[in-house]
Design an enzyme around this catalytic site. Sequence first.
Site, PDB file in Angstrom:
ATOM      1  N   PRO B 161       0.841  -1.194   0.000  1.00 20.86           N
ATOM      2  CA  PRO B 161       0.000   0.000   0.000  1.00 20.86           C
ATOM      3  C   PRO B 161       0.873   1.239   0.000  1.00 20.86           C
ATOM      4  O   PRO B 161       1.905   1.288   0.662  1.00 20.86           O
ATOM      5  CB  PRO B 161      -0.780  -0.110   1.315  1.00 20.86           C
ATOM      6  CG  PRO B 161      -0.620  -1.532   1.755  1.00 20.86           C
ATOM      7  CD  PRO B 161       0.688  -1.982   1.223  1.00 20.86           C
ATOM      8  N   GLU B 295       1.705  -0.901   9.312  1.00 17.86           N
ATOM      9  CA  GLU B 295       2.648  -0.508   8.263  1.00 17.86           C
ATOM     10  C   GLU B 295       2.476  -1.313   6.967  1.00 17.86           C
ATOM     11  O   GLU B 295       3.433  -1.793   6.382  1.00 17.86           O
ATOM     12  CB  GLU B 295       4.092  -0.604   8.780  1.00 17.86           C
ATOM     13  CG  GLU B 295       4.320   0.334   9.973  1.00 17.86           C
ATOM     14  CD  GLU B 295       5.765   0.392  10.460  1.00 17.86           C
ATOM     15  OE1 GLU B 295       6.619  -0.261   9.848  1.00 17.86           O
ATOM     16  OE2 GLU B 295       6.021   1.088  11.453  1.00 17.86           O
ATOM     17  N   TYR B 503      13.186  14.797  19.525  1.00 15.21           N
ATOM     18  CA  TYR B 503      13.376  14.767  18.088  1.00 15.21           C
ATOM     19  C   TYR B 503      14.786  15.259  17.792  1.00 15.21           C
ATOM     20  O   TYR B 503      15.179  16.336  18.232  1.00 15.21           O
ATOM     21  CB  TYR B 503      12.350  15.712  17.468  1.00 15.21           C
ATOM     22  CG  TYR B 503      12.097  15.507  16.007  1.00 15.21           C
ATOM     23  CD1 TYR B 503      11.071  14.676  15.577  1.00 15.21           C
ATOM     24  CD2 TYR B 503      12.865  16.157  15.054  1.00 15.21           C
ATOM     25  CE1 TYR B 503      10.827  14.487  14.231  1.00 15.21           C
ATOM     26  CE2 TYR B 503      12.630  15.974  13.704  1.00 15.21           C
ATOM     27  CZ  TYR B 503      11.607  15.141  13.295  1.00 15.21           C
ATOM     28  OH  TYR B 503      11.365  14.955  11.962  1.00 15.21           O
TER      29      TYR B 503
HETATM   30  C1  LIG Z   1       9.226  15.834   6.553  1.00 14.39           C
HETATM   31  C2  LIG Z   1       8.487  14.778   7.267  1.00 14.39           C
HETATM   32  C3  LIG Z   1       7.831  15.084   8.440  1.00 14.39           C
HETATM   33  C4  LIG Z   1       7.120  14.099   9.107  1.00 14.39           C
HETATM   34  N1  LIG Z   1       6.456  14.457  10.237  1.00 14.39           N
HETATM   35  C5  LIG Z   1       5.724  13.523  10.880  1.00 14.39           C
HETATM   36  C6  LIG Z   1       4.967  13.871  12.015  1.00 14.39           C
HETATM   37  O1  LIG Z   1       4.964  15.015  12.459  1.00 14.39           O
HETATM   38  N2  LIG Z   1       4.257  12.920  12.640  1.00 14.39           N
HETATM   39  C7  LIG Z   1       4.233  11.647  12.170  1.00 14.39           C
HETATM   40  O2  LIG Z   1       3.541  10.830  12.743  1.00 14.39           O
HETATM   41  N3  LIG Z   1       4.945  11.285  11.099  1.00 14.39           N
HETATM   42  C8  LIG Z   1       5.682  12.182  10.427  1.00 14.39           C
HETATM   43  N4  LIG Z   1       6.387  11.814   9.337  1.00 14.39           N
HETATM   44  C9  LIG Z   1       6.369  10.429   8.889  1.00 14.39           C
HETATM   45  C10 LIG Z   1       5.244  10.103   7.877  1.00 14.39           C
HETATM   46  O3  LIG Z   1       4.802  11.266   7.288  1.00 14.39           O
HETATM   47  C11 LIG Z   1       4.145   9.366   8.573  1.00 14.39           C
HETATM   48  O4  LIG Z   1       4.572   8.093   8.915  1.00 14.39           O
HETATM   49  C12 LIG Z   1       2.863   9.257   7.746  1.00 14.39           C
HETATM   50  O5  LIG Z   1       1.869   8.734   8.567  1.00 14.39           O
HETATM   51  C13 LIG Z   1       3.000   8.397   6.554  1.00 14.39           C
HETATM   52  O6  LIG Z   1       1.855   8.563   5.754  1.00 14.39           O
HETATM   53  P1  LIG Z   1       1.889   8.304   4.178  1.00 14.39           P
HETATM   54  O7  LIG Z   1       0.516   8.482   3.704  1.00 14.39           O
HETATM   55  O8  LIG Z   1       2.916   9.131   3.552  1.00 14.39           O
HETATM   56  O9  LIG Z   1       2.253   6.785   4.161  1.00 14.39           O
HETATM   57  P2  LIG Z   1       3.281   6.035   3.243  1.00 14.39           P
HETATM   58  O10 LIG Z   1       4.618   6.583   3.398  1.00 14.39           O
HETATM   59  O11 LIG Z   1       2.756   5.933   1.880  1.00 14.39           O
HETATM   60  O12 LIG Z   1       3.215   4.590   3.889  1.00 14.39           O
HETATM   61  C14 LIG Z   1       3.643   4.360   5.180  1.00 14.39           C
HETATM   62  C15 LIG Z   1       3.334   2.910   5.567  1.00 14.39           C
HETATM   63  O13 LIG Z   1       1.942   2.744   5.695  1.00 14.39           O
HETATM   64  C16 LIG Z   1       1.447   1.833   4.732  1.00 14.39           C
HETATM   65  N5  LIG Z   1       0.197   2.373   4.255  1.00 14.39           N
HETATM   66  C17 LIG Z   1      -0.033   3.557   3.651  1.00 14.39           C
HETATM   67  N6  LIG Z   1      -1.330   3.675   3.370  1.00 14.39           N
HETATM   68  C18 LIG Z   1      -1.948   2.554   3.789  1.00 14.39           C
HETATM   69  C19 LIG Z   1      -3.275   2.069   3.755  1.00 14.39           C
HETATM   70  N7  LIG Z   1      -4.246   2.785   3.246  1.00 14.39           N
HETATM   71  N8  LIG Z   1      -3.523   0.851   4.261  1.00 14.39           N
HETATM   72  C20 LIG Z   1      -2.550   0.103   4.781  1.00 14.39           C
HETATM   73  N9  LIG Z   1      -1.272   0.512   4.832  1.00 14.39           N
HETATM   74  C21 LIG Z   1      -0.966   1.728   4.340  1.00 14.39           C
HETATM   75  C22 LIG Z   1       2.518   1.724   3.694  1.00 14.39           C
HETATM   76  O14 LIG Z   1       2.502   0.454   3.095  1.00 14.39           O
HETATM   77  C23 LIG Z   1       3.747   1.917   4.513  1.00 14.39           C
HETATM   78  O15 LIG Z   1       4.125   0.721   5.123  1.00 14.39           O
HETATM   79  C24 LIG Z   1       7.106  12.770   8.636  1.00 14.39           C
HETATM   80  C25 LIG Z   1       7.808  12.474   7.475  1.00 14.39           C
HETATM   81  C26 LIG Z   1       8.500  13.451   6.804  1.00 14.39           C
HETATM   82  C27 LIG Z   1       9.212  13.090   5.550  1.00 14.39           C
END
Ligand SMILES: Cc1cc2nc3c(=O)[nH]c(=O)nc-3n(C[C@H](O)[C@H](O)[C@H](O)COP(=O)(O)OP(=O)(O)OC[C@H]3O[C@@H](n4cnc5c(N)ncnc54)[C@H](O)[C@@H]3O)c2cc1C
Lengths: 691, 591
Positions: B161, B295, B503
């Site tokens: 995903p 995840e 952090y």
């Molecule tokens: C600049 C930056 C700042 C960030 N700040 C934060 C923050 O403040 N707080 C925080 O919690 N995180 C933060 N993160 C980390 C990240 O953004 C989070 O983990 C976010 O929740 C990931 O969401 P995504 O949609 O981008 O998921 P993805 O990166 O696309 O996927 C993450 C994981 O979830 C799975 N996944 C995605 N969608 C689904 C779905 N619909 N069903 C099942 N599995 C799924 C994917 O397979 C993967 O394993 C940050 C990252 C960056 C780069």
Amino acid sequence: MVGQLLNVNNRQKVLHMARKMDKYEDIIENRRNDLINWNWSTRTLRTQVAVKIYPRPAPESHKLAVLHAPKIRELVDEISSKRNIKKEIIAKEVVEILEEIGYKKSLKVIRYLSYALTKIFLNISSGIFVNYQGISKIKSQMGNRPVIFVPSHRSYADFIIFSYVFFYYDIEIPAIAAGMDFHSMMGMGEMLRNTGAFFMRRTYNDDSLYWSIFKEYVYQLVCKGDLPIEFFIEGTRSRSNKSVTPKYGLINMILKAYFLSEVPDILFVPVSINYDRLLEENLFAFELLGIPKPKETTSAFFKSLSIIKQNYGNIFFHFGDPISTRDILEDKINRTKYSKGPTHIHEINEEEKRVIPILAYEIVRKQQSSTVISYFNLIALILNNHITRDQNTTSLHELCSEVRILRNVLRLWGAPIFERDIEETVLETLMVHKGLVTTDENQTIGLITNKITTGKLNADKLKAHALSENTISYSVPFITLQIYANPVLHYLVDGALVVIILRSVGEMAIDDLFKHFCFLRAIFSYEFVLLESWYKMQFESSLNNLLGQNIIICKNGQYNIYENKYFEEVLISSIQPFILSHYVITEMLLKTAAQVDEKTIFTNAQKLLEEAINEKKMFIHPYCMSLDSFGNCLGSLGKMKVIEKKQINGKNVFNINQQSIAKVKRDLEIYIPSFHVIKSFDIFLHIKSKL
Amino acid sequence: MTFPINVESAIPKHRHQLLKWNGWGYQDSKFVFKDNEVYFSGKRYPIGELKLPHFVGWVTNVLGIDALKEQTHQPPPTNLDYPPPNISDEIIKTLELLNLSHSLNVMDRVVRAHGHTLNDMFILKFGKFERIPDIVIWPECHDHVVEIVKLAEEYNLVIIPFGGGTAVSGAVECPIDERRPIISLDTSQMNRILWLNEENLVACCECGIIGQDLERTLNDLGYTTGHEPDSYEFSSLGGWVATRASGMKKNLYGNIEDLTVHIKMVTPKGVLEKGCQVPRLSCGPDFNHIIMGSEGSLGVITEVVIKIRPLPKCRKYGSIVFPDFEYGVKCMREVARQRCQPASIRLMDNDQFKFGVILKPESSYFGIMLDGIKQFYITKIKGFDSDRMCVMTLLLEGDPEEVKINEKKLYNIGSQFKGVPAGEKNGERGYMLTFVIAYIRDLGLQYNVVAESFETSVPWNKAVTLVRNVKHVVIEECTKAGIVCFVINSRVTQTYDSGCVIYFYLGFNYSNIQNPVEVHHHLEEKARDEIIACGGSVSHHHGVGKLRKKWYPETVSKVGVNLYLCAKKELDPKNIFATNNFVDSVPHSKL
Ligand SMILES: Cc1cc2nc3c(=O)[nH]c(=O)nc-3n(C[C@H](O)[C@H](O)[C@H](O)COP(=O)(O)OP(=O)(O)OC[C@H]3O[C@@H](n4cnc5c(N)ncnc54)[C@H](O)[C@@H]3O)c2cc1C
């Protein structure tokens, strides 16, 4: 295969060390030409601390922290309810104990002391030499984690001079762990306290309140203090002038802060100290024989100072490379287990206690291998060798040429020895030791014997056999001489053992040789402190050393004695008294009941040796009566599980495994033939006949 | 309003048309180093098109950047760079039959082959992925997902995903040794708000909705979720649930686990969901907690009912300066003890404080950390040491009255710990920077600097020692690795009753270092080991993914690992969701 690991690299390393050795400076040099010195003592200090903390913690803050520590508060509650005493009363007791323990800082006292010491040093010593690069290296690493200085302990003077060195280099004078016996020197105690000393009782009773407070205090100093800390890992002054096996009490308390992740790392700085002449030289000789030291009092201390309106020669400090606890222990233990629960409920566990020796022995090893060898150490070794061969005197010329040979070889073998004009230095150092060694007008040099008078000795106070006054006054000079030869032995002992093995058993392949070596090394693991994990390294480098000097040879994979007779003798004679005392102890153990107390063993051994010496049929080195060596022997036998130590009514008692001890004795006897070389083979026959 | 709301996303279906294919964020937004000056391009962020006079000095001094040593990044990948997709015609036919949008285009596949770890960025700019998805499929609703999972079961395909692709744990990356065809299931087209219930204050959304779209749409209706992770411009609702995300304003609105009321997850065994939509349930172990943080390894989250709140009437920023970090932490602790945290409260250490300064557009005459007068007051009158002081930033939301009371209370507590109020502007800037800081890494990578952040949660009593120890370890390890120019700074970024979140940023100049990514990885591993030894956790919100597997077993216990494996085996016996996160060897079931 051990042999395959031998390489030339080792020798290059050694050469490198030898070249480095002149990087020492005399820190009283400038004081000599300074007419006032007071300006120096009162100069602006910009001292380096171990940990930068804002605002700087005051000495009192550590005591308060202990008083309020959850652990101590809980203990106070517990005692109060158990003994049904008001908490306030116990708390008052805590405060009193803390007052007894805690260090203070008075810049005024430090300045006055620095001034007074300057005067004294200028009077009694020729120089205080320090490897300044070592100091600056440490200084550059200070500021962000606890730093623990761990000097070897050779004299009462150690820590005062040590503090003087810090004052010189603008390093914050450490909080120094000192024994309460020090404190009882009237006036001295408080003065030292004001320079940063904190005090530890010597009694190892189970006063749990006291020890809990003391431990907590040390823990606070490590976690929340900004001063470096200094303690003597040997636990006591070495009476023999060579390393004593490390004690774990304080290092345990210090390391706790690392194990509980309260600090990211702890740096241990091994420091070796060597004196041209020890303040306590005769006292030590007496003590080795079991005649107790007089109680430390200030007047005695000053008296000893006044006796010495004379020259005590040079003092050598070597600051080794800091040892990072993290580097050594990081992958050996898992600190995560302490992440749950309040920090104060945790005590370090068995797993950690098992790894502490690795660090403790490493510190001692670094102390040993960096000890600056003085010219008198060489002279003592040479005279000893002569005496063992019934040659009581030597000429200046001969002495100097032997010093030259020894100096060159020892440097190759890793010992730092200053580059000096030999004859000049020999004469100078003989002046320093004119109470021990004479030089007559023909420049004949020999040990001064039978000059020592003891007066009436109280037999009750003797630790072992009631030696006759005669024996004592005869023995003391020889023992003192050996004391001065001892610092060199660290560089010689492994080679000496190899030579003894080959001389006794004959040629053999490297694997067999190593087996023999391991046995002997284990027997001497207390006398010449070494951890088993180092045997192989030491063995290999000693083979290299011996091959390099043609003392041994390797042909078709077989090692044998070669052509350097002189050095072979030096090596064998250097450890002869130790072999003898260890041999006699095993004999004694074999002859006694299955359970025997320490004093009986010591007494019997000394008695036997005294008789043998007094018969004067041949020269037997009186150092073999040293209780220190006896104790070392029991220590290593205990470690080998041949005997088992127990405490009964405060006495050390040993259970003896008769079969094992018989085997040890038989094994030791294998090496006796080597003593043919120095014509003293008969000693053993002689002693055996008396058993 | 009529439901469902078809939200028009700020991000196009082919994301690289708007976003950088090889870096963070929008193509038009980046730090530009030109004529020995730095500015931030574009108009999307408040600092856009403004010169940053302090920037160059800082990066040259602290990071040893040499303007002449600019690295060139490789051009976008072509079909020649990667093996052709391993997808049979049969599968393509089936997809077409099912009317499922898909792509075999190499660019589409590459931009979904990664998240945003340093390693990912380095590969995009200088290297090649060892494995990328074979096909991208865009389902448009829950039923599509059911179809895709069925298809995968039937043909033994792997599904990963993909939400916003912002993961920083290696979670979205393809397992290198996976031989089966890999589908990147891009949820971006599932971004409708299906319904909204003002009575219960919940909204049912499809999983692919991106944070900024969700907020914008809800704001228009007078609501907010209040969930604002720093990545919220690009991360998705499904991603948040799948990683247990945490938003900056969690004090007021809660973390994702507090915000979700109902979740639907499609697994190879069927749909896992609760039969009711209630505020709380006592009914055995809560299986939402198997979904949250999974995840992508157990199934696809398709629909989420999430809490919403009316928009706050008032928003105010604030800041307090402390003489040193320890005073600041003590203050944080006290605020938490009294449970009067505003929407957000953060404490930056001295280095991060200084770092923030370089992003100040204007040059000030009186020193650069604080505004002129304030600087004077704080350093000269209060006697703060500018090399040790640190700043706390505050974000307050709510009714004006409440905000006022809360604000007063906070400044009072601050003053008990020698804190001096430092104005709204400093606070506001702090939060604004949050969103642009992510862009700096791309500039760094142009000039031999690698950087990454990592985080942890820790009990209060260990917070200060943890920070100190970790920094110490990083400094020591940098020295050992021969690194000369580096930064390691930290902030306390969240507080809880029993602990807080730290952090860290870690970056270094790698001009003289052979394998910068490996070295960085090693530094981070050492740092994490120390974190764990000091009582910290494997992660507060970034997750485990592939990068932090090492610490998974000791965190959850051996029994815990087996429990996870059992769930995995039950829900996904063929290991269709072969993300390879958490545990090294999920046993491949034999076909
Ligand atoms: C600049 C930056 C700042 C960030 N700040 C934060 C923050 O403040 N707080 C925080 O919690 N995180 C933060 N993160 C980390 C990240 O953004 C989070 O983990 C976010 O929740 C990931 O969401 P995504 O949609 O981008 O998921 P993805 O990166 O696309 O996927 C993450 C994981 O979830 C799975 N996944 C995605 N969608 C689904 C779905 N619909 N069903 C099942 N599995 C799924 C994917 O397979 C993967 O394993 C940050 C990252 C960056 C780069």
